[in-house]
Each structure stands twice: as C-alpha cells, then as structure tokens.
Design a protein around this motif. Structure first.
Motif, PDB file in Angstrom:
ATOM      1  N   LEU A 142      93.169  41.988   8.675  1.00 34.03           N
ATOM      2  CA  LEU A 142      91.984  41.586   7.928  1.00 34.03           C
ATOM      3  C   LEU A 142      91.486  42.707   7.030  1.00 34.03           C
ATOM      4  O   LEU A 142      91.171  43.804   7.492  1.00 34.03           O
ATOM      5  CB  LEU A 142      90.873  41.179   8.898  1.00 34.03           C
ATOM      6  CG  LEU A 142      89.537  40.786   8.258  1.00 34.03           C
ATOM      7  CD1 LEU A 142      89.696  39.521   7.421  1.00 34.03           C
ATOM      8  CD2 LEU A 142      88.463  40.591   9.317  1.00 34.03           C
ATOM      9  N   SER A 143      91.410  42.416   5.745  1.00 32.40           N
ATOM     10  CA  SER A 143      90.745  43.301   4.790  1.00 32.40           C
ATOM     11  C   SER A 143      89.410  42.665   4.458  1.00 32.40           C
ATOM     12  O   SER A 143      89.356  41.627   3.787  1.00 32.40           O
ATOM     13  CB  SER A 143      91.598  43.466   3.530  1.00 32.40           C
ATOM     14  OG  SER A 143      90.928  44.274   2.577  1.00 32.40           O
ATOM     15  N   ILE A 144      88.330  43.248   4.932  1.00 33.61           N
ATOM     16  CA  ILE A 144      87.044  42.570   4.960  1.00 33.61           C
ATOM     17  C   ILE A 144      86.447  42.318   3.583  1.00 33.61           C
ATOM     18  O   ILE A 144      85.569  41.469   3.428  1.00 33.61           O
ATOM     19  CB  ILE A 144      86.042  43.361   5.842  1.00 33.61           C
ATOM     20  CG1 ILE A 144      84.884  42.455   6.291  1.00 33.61           C
ATOM     21  CG2 ILE A 144      85.545  44.604   5.121  1.00 33.61           C
ATOM     22  CD1 ILE A 144      85.298  41.258   7.094  1.00 33.61           C
ATOM     23  N   ILE A 175      78.636  45.965  16.835  1.00 32.64           N
ATOM     24  CA  ILE A 175      79.500  44.787  16.910  1.00 32.64           C
ATOM     25  C   ILE A 175      78.831  43.730  17.795  1.00 32.64           C
ATOM     26  O   ILE A 175      78.256  44.049  18.837  1.00 32.64           O
ATOM     27  CB  ILE A 175      80.878  45.172  17.474  1.00 32.64           C
ATOM     28  CG1 ILE A 175      81.569  46.149  16.520  1.00 32.64           C
ATOM     29  CG2 ILE A 175      81.749  43.936  17.699  1.00 32.64           C
ATOM     30  CD1 ILE A 175      82.763  46.847  17.129  1.00 32.64           C
ATOM     31  N   PHE A 176      78.905  42.504  17.388  1.00 32.88           N
ATOM     32  CA  PHE A 176      78.247  41.389  18.069  1.00 32.88           C
ATOM     33  C   PHE A 176      78.718  41.308  19.517  1.00 32.88           C
ATOM     34  O   PHE A 176      79.907  41.282  19.807  1.00 32.88           O
ATOM     35  CB  PHE A 176      78.579  40.091  17.344  1.00 32.88           C
ATOM     36  CG  PHE A 176      77.591  38.967  17.547  1.00 32.88           C
ATOM     37  CD1 PHE A 176      76.619  39.008  18.545  1.00 32.88           C
ATOM     38  CD2 PHE A 176      77.631  37.852  16.719  1.00 32.88           C
ATOM     39  CE1 PHE A 176      75.723  37.973  18.721  1.00 32.88           C
ATOM     40  CE2 PHE A 176      76.740  36.801  16.879  1.00 32.88           C
ATOM     41  CZ  PHE A 176      75.787  36.862  17.878  1.00 32.88           C
ATOM     42  N   GLU A 177      77.749  41.226  20.429  1.00 28.97           N
ATOM     43  CA  GLU A 177      78.039  41.154  21.857  1.00 28.97           C
ATOM     44  C   GLU A 177      77.067  40.204  22.538  1.00 28.97           C
ATOM     45  O   GLU A 177      75.859  40.277  22.324  1.00 28.97           O
ATOM     46  CB  GLU A 177      77.927  42.542  22.497  1.00 28.97           C
ATOM     47  CG  GLU A 177      78.119  42.564  23.999  1.00 28.97           C
ATOM     48  CD  GLU A 177      77.864  43.934  24.613  1.00 28.97           C
ATOM     49  OE1 GLU A 177      77.873  44.036  25.848  1.00 28.97           O
ATOM     50  OE2 GLU A 177      77.639  44.897  23.847  1.00 28.97           O
ATOM     51  N   GLU A 178      77.582  39.280  23.338  1.00 33.13           N
ATOM     52  CA  GLU A 178      76.721  38.448  24.179  1.00 33.13           C
ATOM     53  C   GLU A 178      76.414  39.276  25.420  1.00 33.13           C
ATOM     54  O   GLU A 178      77.181  39.316  26.380  1.00 33.13           O
ATOM     55  CB  GLU A 178      77.408  37.128  24.536  1.00 33.13           C
ATOM     56  CG  GLU A 178      76.443  36.045  24.976  1.00 33.13           C
ATOM     57  CD  GLU A 178      75.436  35.675  23.889  1.00 33.13           C
ATOM     58  OE1 GLU A 178      74.236  35.596  24.223  1.00 33.13           O
ATOM     59  OE2 GLU A 178      75.826  35.485  22.719  1.00 33.13           O
ATOM     60  N   VAL A 179      75.276  39.949  25.376  1.00 29.96           N
ATOM     61  CA  VAL A 179      75.017  41.056  26.297  1.00 29.96           C
ATOM     62  C   VAL A 179      74.821  40.611  27.740  1.00 29.96           C
ATOM     63  O   VAL A 179      74.984  41.415  28.667  1.00 29.96           O
ATOM     64  CB  VAL A 179      73.800  41.881  25.827  1.00 29.96           C
ATOM     65  CG1 VAL A 179      74.104  42.559  24.498  1.00 29.96           C
ATOM     66  CG2 VAL A 179      72.552  40.997  25.704  1.00 29.96           C
ATOM     67  N   GLN A 181      80.484  41.912   8.794  1.00 28.07           N
ATOM     68  CA  GLN A 181      81.744  42.560   8.432  1.00 28.07           C
ATOM     69  C   GLN A 181      82.271  43.436   9.563  1.00 28.07           C
ATOM     70  O   GLN A 181      83.456  43.395   9.912  1.00 28.07           O
ATOM     71  CB  GLN A 181      81.556  43.390   7.166  1.00 28.07           C
ATOM     72  CG  GLN A 181      81.300  42.554   5.911  1.00 28.07           C
ATOM     73  CD  GLN A 181      81.081  43.414   4.684  1.00 28.07           C
ATOM     74  OE1 GLN A 181      80.385  44.434   4.737  1.00 28.07           O
ATOM     75  NE2 GLN A 181      81.668  43.019   3.568  1.00 28.07           N
ATOM     76  N   THR A 182      81.391  44.246  10.127  1.00 26.77           N
ATOM     77  CA  THR A 182      81.802  45.126  11.228  1.00 26.77           C
ATOM     78  C   THR A 182      82.332  44.317  12.406  1.00 26.77           C
ATOM     79  O   THR A 182      83.355  44.664  13.016  1.00 26.77           O
ATOM     80  CB  THR A 182      80.614  45.994  11.676  1.00 26.77           C
ATOM     81  OG1 THR A 182      80.197  46.821  10.586  1.00 26.77           O
ATOM     82  CG2 THR A 182      80.984  46.866  12.860  1.00 26.77           C
ATOM     83  N   SER A 183      81.649  43.234  12.724  1.00 27.74           N
ATOM     84  CA  SER A 183      82.073  42.393  13.847  1.00 27.74           C
ATOM     85  C   SER A 183      83.388  41.688  13.548  1.00 27.74           C
ATOM     86  O   SER A 183      84.247  41.545  14.435  1.00 27.74           O
ATOM     87  CB  SER A 183      80.984  41.373  14.173  1.00 27.74           C
ATOM     88  OG  SER A 183      79.804  42.009  14.607  1.00 27.74           O
ATOM     89  N   ALA A 184      83.564  41.248  12.312  1.00 25.04           N
ATOM     90  CA  ALA A 184      84.797  40.546  11.948  1.00 25.04           C
ATOM     91  C   ALA A 184      86.004  41.462  12.037  1.00 25.04           C
ATOM     92  O   ALA A 184      87.090  41.060  12.493  1.00 25.04           O
ATOM     93  CB  ALA A 184      84.669  39.957  10.547  1.00 25.04           C
ATOM     94  N   LYS A 185      85.859  42.696  11.599  1.00 23.74           N
ATOM     95  CA  LYS A 185      86.969  43.647  11.680  1.00 23.74           C
ATOM     96  C   LYS A 185      87.364  43.879  13.138  1.00 23.74           C
ATOM     97  O   LYS A 185      88.558  43.940  13.471  1.00 23.74           O
ATOM     98  CB  LYS A 185      86.589  44.961  11.000  1.00 23.74           C
ATOM     99  CG  LYS A 185      86.525  44.863   9.484  1.00 23.74           C
ATOM    100  CD  LYS A 185      86.319  46.214   8.826  1.00 23.74           C
ATOM    101  CE  LYS A 185      84.916  46.768   9.040  1.00 23.74           C
ATOM    102  NZ  LYS A 185      84.712  48.029   8.284  1.00 23.74           N
TER     103      LYS A 185
END
Length: 457
Positions: free
Chosen positions: A28-30, A296-300, A342-346
């Motif tokens: 993936l190139s964001i 980065i997205f996290e379901e904590v 973007q950070t989460s997708a990478k």
C-alpha cells in the motif's frame, strides 16, 4: 446485536483456503489512488468469499445467527463501489439489500424480526441511506434506498419509549429479549444519525426535529456528556437510568459524531454542532488512536486481551467510514482526520499477510499478521482502505437537491403493525454486559427453526 455462536477459537484454517488472492503482503502506497484501490480490491474479494447469499440454497443478505452483519458487509460494498468504480459485486449488493427489506420495506423481515434489536434494524437503515447518498441507482422492481431508510425511521420512532427515563430507545424491541430494559448508545445514537442524514438529504424538518430530540435526551441521560464528551454504552431502566454501563467502544462515539456532522452540514455550520463534532472527534482520537501505539486505530476494550468478538472487530471499519464522511461534511476536521486514517491503513495493510493469501488481522498496531481470521477482519480493512479515498474524491454524500435521485416515501413502513413497542412487562436480567455486544437467544431452538422457514420480504 448477534446470537453468540461457537466462538472465534473454532474458526479453522479451512476458512483461509476460501481466500485465493495471490500470496504476499498488501503493498500500500497511502498517497497513490490506484494503490489504495488495489488494496481495497484485495480485501473486498477476501470478505466476499464468506458471502453465500448468491448461491443456491442460501438466503441473499443473510448470515446465520448474525443478521446485522449483512448490513456491515453491504455498507462496505457500497463505499467500495463508489470510490473505486468496481461494479463486480453490485448485483449481490442490490439483491441483498432488497431481500432483507421485509414486506413493508422497513428491514423487519419475518424470519429475523422476532429476535433482532433496534440497533440491528438501524444498521440496515444506514446501509440504505448510504446507497441513496452515494447515488447507487434505485432498483426498478423493489423499494428505493431512501424509502427503506425512511421505513426504518418510521418504525423506530414509534418505539420511542417514555414509560421510563423520560424517553429514549430501548436496546431490544421485544419484552422477551434480555436487554429489553436497557437503553443504549448505539440504538439512540444510531437513530440520531439516521434522522440527521434524512434531514440533510430531504430537507424535511421532521427528521431534524427528531434528531434534536434524540440528542437532547441522550444528553439528559448518562449516555452522553457535552462537558467531557464521554459516551457510555448503556443505562438501565431498572434504576431509572441513573447509572451507566461505561464500557468504551468506538462505534458509540462514532455514531453520535457522524450524526452531529450531518446536523452541522444541514444547519450550514451551526456552532452548536461544530462543538459537538469537535468534542466527540477529539475524544475518539484520544481513546482509540493512542499515541502509545503510534496513533493507529485500536478497539481498546478487547484488542490488548485478544478477546474481541465479531461485533467488536467490525467497529473500527464502521468508525473509519464515519470519520471519512465527517471529514467531508465538516471540512475543518479534514486535516485532523486524514493522517489518522492514513497511519492506520498503512499498519492494517501490513497485517494482511496471513496464510499466504492476504488474510488480515485484528490488531493493526502490530503492523503484522496476528493470527486472526474471518469476514469481519476483511470488512474492517476494506472500510479503512476505502475511507482513505477521500483524498482523491471529496464529493461526499449528496442530497435530493445536489444529485440524489432516490425516490422518497415519507410513509414507508407505516403499515407494519408488528414493530411498535408493546406495553407488556419486561423480563429483567442480571446480565449487564455491553448493550451493543450480545443479543441473547430467547429460545435456544429458535435459531434452528429459522433455518427451516421461508424468508419474509
């Protein structure tokens, strides 16, 4: 929200063999549009290997014991089609959305309506609303997408319950369901979001009035605070809604934020709604995109303990989509939201290396495959990749006056006499688990019975 099955631990490697994309990580190139489209294509293909509704002997749009997940799948597919232009799955999308609509066009199909909750029905309404807003063409021999969203709204507002706590939506529809005495964030926040979206699309003040009513009630309850912007999961009628179940799930924040974003846009930039969007957004980013794991997205609640169930795995995908829509509806939030997506997708792309076929994991912050496997993982990854397409397509959701052409029917669902709240005495329960997580089976044999009945609608 779903009927607990055998647990994720019994998912076997055989499921992985269904996914036959080429081996290797998703490259993936964001900042490259085609790269994001390719990533979304890979995970969409993977998630659709779990869908059997287009095969002989299976029911379009339905998943045994987890009916609401069909809505999550189709929400992801609608946005995938819109942002990539890939029509590969559009036939399955149209058929499934129609098949589950029920005879009255309000997503109360007879095979599932006896045990679903308000939140289950609401998600299907949001899927139909998204189809209308993204100009997915109406079918010629069924209900329009807008009318289906209106049908859900019409049946749900009949259930607005003033018998306890001065209002609010119960979690469950029927008194025999465990959780009937709970009022929860996803049911109320979901109807708030749907009402706000209908208000913006149709410019009908009736929907806006309801959105404001639900919002104000939520603020008066323990569910939502406009000082701390905390969103609790639930409150219980047994104690007059004086306490809260304060488990922190991302989709509770996301659904109120999304509704507030629509109200901001509908009111042409009201400071009240901008304050709400910013408050909920900041809390969402602080809690669920922790700096400790690089934002980065996290379901904590569940990821650190590796205890996420199917529902919780879907939350990040839903919220990723809602964040992207919020960025478009409230332009001042765009520059804040996009870097987090973007950070989460990478990181998510790096997690999609499982079983030599791009199986995606759950804990994106590990930036590697973590051993988890399932349709829900693929849906969330797809939704996240597609959410990043807003940097190339900023058109966003339309209205009836800006390109929307889905046919309106403000009375859709009014003939459904089976969906109003009953006044029977509720069965109380000592189970205070998160109201958005488990829909308890009221009769164990009911699920088996469902497989032998003919789907209504």
């Amino acid at each position: 929200m779903y009927l607990p099955g055998l647990g994720r631990g019994l998912k076997t490697l055989a499921l992985a063999l269904l996914i036959s994309n080429p081996a290797g990580a998703i490259d993936l190139s964001i900042n490259d549009e085609q790269s994001i489209k390719d990533a979304a294509s890979t995970t969409t293909y993977a998630m659709m290997t779990y869908y059997k509704g287009n095969e002989t002997g299976h029911i379009p749009g339905a998943f045994a014991s987890k009916w609401w997940e069909g809505a999550a799948l189709f929400l992801s597919l609608i946005q995938y089609w819109f942002y990539t232009g890939d029509t590969t799955y559009n036939d399955e999308l149209r058929v499934g959305l129609q098949w589950q609509s029920g005879t009255d066009g309000d997503y109360m199909p007879s095979n599932y309506s006896s045990y679903l909750g308000n939140d289950d029905q609401m998600f299907w309404g949001l899927a139909a609303m998204t189809a209308a807003e993204l100009q997915f063409a109406d079918v010629t021999d069924g209900f329009s997408w807008l009318s289906l969203a209106q049908g859900v709204f019409n049946t749900q507002v009949k259930r607005w319950d003033t018998t306890e706590c001065n209002g609010g939506m119960r979690w469950q529809i029927w008194p025999y369901e465990s959780g009937y005495t709970m009022k929860n964030a996803i049911s109320n926040g979901g109807l708030f979001q749907l009402s706000a979206r209908l208000a913006r699309y149709t410019d009908d003040a009736t929907y806006a009035t309801w959105a404001k009513k639900i919002w104000n009630w939520s603020l008066s309850s323990p569910l939502l605070s406009n000082s701390t912007w905390n969103v609790a999961d639930s409150t219980n009628m047994d104690d007059g809604c004086s306490t809260q179940g304060n488990t922190q799930w991302s989709y509770n924040y996301g659904t109120y934020m999304m509704g507030a974003a629509y109200m901001y846009n509908y009111t042409n930039g009201s400071s009240e709604w901008l304050s709400a969007v910013n408050g909920l957004l900041n809390n969402t980013l602080d809690q669920f995109f922790p700096t400790s794991n690089g934002g980065i997205f996290e379901e904590v609640v569940c990821e650190p303990s590796e205890s996420c169930n199917n529902n919780e795995i879907l939350f990040k995908g839903l919220v990723s989509s809602w964040l992207s829509f919020t960025a478009l509806l409230v332009p001042s939030t765009y520059s804040t939201i996009l870097p987090y997506l973007q950070t989460s997708a990478k990181a998510a792309a790096l997690s999609c290396t499982g079983h030599d076929n791009n199986t995606c994991g759950v804990r994106w912050y590990q930036s590697k495959y973590d051993g988890w496997i399932g349709m829900e993982e693929q849906i969330s990854a797809t939704s996240l990749f597609v959410a990043n397409m807003i940097q190339f397509n900023t058109s966003g959701p339309v209205t009836a006056t800006t390109g929307g052409n889905s046919t309106s029917n403000p009375t859709q669902g009014e003939n459904d006499t089976t969906s109003s709240t009953t006044t029977q005495s509720a069965i109380t329960t000592g189970d205070r688990a998160g109201a958005g997580i488990l829909t308890v089976v009221f009769v164990v044999g009911w699920v088996a019975l469902m497989s032998f009945t003919v789907l209504g609608g």
